[in-house]
Design an enzyme around this catalytic site. Structure first.
Site, PDB file in Angstrom:
ATOM      1  N   SER A   1       0.842  -1.157   0.160  1.00 57.29           N
ATOM      2  CA  SER A   1      -0.099   0.108   0.105  1.00 57.29           C
ATOM      3  C   SER A   1       0.921   1.283  -0.103  1.00 57.29           C
ATOM      4  O   SER A   1       1.812   1.520  -0.906  1.00 57.29           O
ATOM      5  CB  SER A   1      -0.948  -0.008   1.193  1.00 57.29           C
ATOM      6  OG  SER A   1      -1.959   0.950   1.045  1.00 57.29           O
TER       7      SER A   1
ATOM      8  N   ASP B   1      -5.618  -3.305  -2.831  1.00 61.50           N
ATOM      9  CA  ASP B   1      -4.600  -3.001  -1.575  1.00 61.50           C
ATOM     10  C   ASP B   1      -4.047  -4.312  -0.898  1.00 61.50           C
ATOM     11  O   ASP B   1      -5.020  -5.361  -0.533  1.00 61.50           O
ATOM     12  CB  ASP B   1      -5.167  -2.005  -0.354  1.00 61.50           C
ATOM     13  CG  ASP B   1      -4.040  -1.684   0.233  1.00 61.50           C
ATOM     14  OD1 ASP B   1      -2.981  -2.497   0.781  1.00 61.50           O
ATOM     15  OD2 ASP B   1      -4.411  -0.560   0.857  1.00 61.50           O
TER      16      ASP B   1
END
Length: 286
Positions: free
Chosen positions: A45, A182
């Site tokens: 991320s 993510d």
């Protein structure tokens, strides 16, 4: 034979400010670019964005410094995570934030740079919804297979597409078709994934040094009184942060377990409550 040195950077959204500050201090004390100090860099991320920034030729044929990446968050954070009076209603039916500001910031920082510009083996995590499997972008796969290459903006967008916050990234190449979100949904702290990858690349190494840089702790708490009457909508607002923090805790516990086959040193930088000048860094032979 020296140990293999691995840098792993957690996810955490705007809290990417914390690892950027920590990494800037580490780079300052080492007196060299971080890609020269490590043998592999991994990120999830926001940590994946930082890993791409410090580990590729994405700025004038060289990497960004952590200080420069700090500006990515300071200058663009308010626009990326902008709220208005319609945000609560929007997130019931749509992702909480539009990806436009995020994609604009990534385009500004990475331009047309490609994954093949990596200066060091990179491991960037994502998750494929269509295959329902973890998806890792691995820069070291490009040498044996030049077609395994991607735009950095696509990798950065994929690794940071947090469910309920941003829409997934639809990534296609030839017959390959992915819906990526993510990587924090399964490996917010990528230390163990990075360690496993480093071992697969150098199985005969006598030791591994893992430097894991986190994004701090959430200060808000979910009380029984607030959660006892939650239904689908109530849980939908909180389940992603809860799961991601749970993944972090599980990985942090695993980081502390010694490997019987190869000695591993795990150095964890997780918070930044004290001034960098007062930090005491572990002695690392880098």
């Amino acid at each position: 034979m020296p140990s293999i040195k691995v840098l792993a950077i957690d996810g955490g959204g705007i809290r990417g400010i914390i690892p950027a500050v920590i990494l800037a201090e580490i780079q300052n004390r080492l007196g060299m670019d971080l890609f020269k100090a490590f043998d592999l860099i991994a990120g999830t991320s926001t940590g994946g964005i930082i890993a791409l920034g410090i580990g590729t030729r994405c700025k004038n044929n060289g990497p960004y410094s952590p200080d420069e990446l700090l500006n990515l968050y300071v200058q663009n954070g308010p626009a990326i995570f902008r709220k208005n009076v319609l945000t609560p209603e929007r997130q019931v039916f749509l992702p909480k934030y539009s990806p436009d500001a995020l994609e604009s910031a990534l385009a500004q920082f990475f331009g047309d740079a490609e994954f093949k510009s990596a200066l060091i083996p990179l491991l960037i995590s994502s998750y494929d919804l269509q295959g329902q499997l973890p998806f890792f972008f691995k820069s070291h796969k490009i040498a044996p297979d030049p077609t395994y290459n991607w735009q950095l903006i696509d990798i950065a967008r994929a690794t940071s597409a947090a469910p309920t916050f941003f829409s997934p990234l639809h990534l296609t190449k030839g017959d390959e078709d992915y819906a990526l979100v993510d990587g924090g949904v399964f490996v917010n702290n990528p230390s163990m994934a990075a360690y496993a990858e480093a071992r697969s690349l150098d199985p005969d190494a006598p030791a591994f040094t893992v430097v894991s840089v986190g994004t701090g702790d959430r200060q808000d708490q979910i009380t029984y009184a607030s959660a006892k009457d939650w239904g689908l909508i109530g849980w939908a607002k909180e389940i992603v942060p809860v799961l991601i923090e749970t993944v972090f805790l599980r990985r942090l516990i695993l980081n502390c377990e010694p490997c019987p086959d190869a000695p591993t040193i795990a150095c964890r930088f997780h918070t930044c409550k004290m001034h960098p000048a007062t930090w005491t860094m572990p002695t690392l032979k880098i």
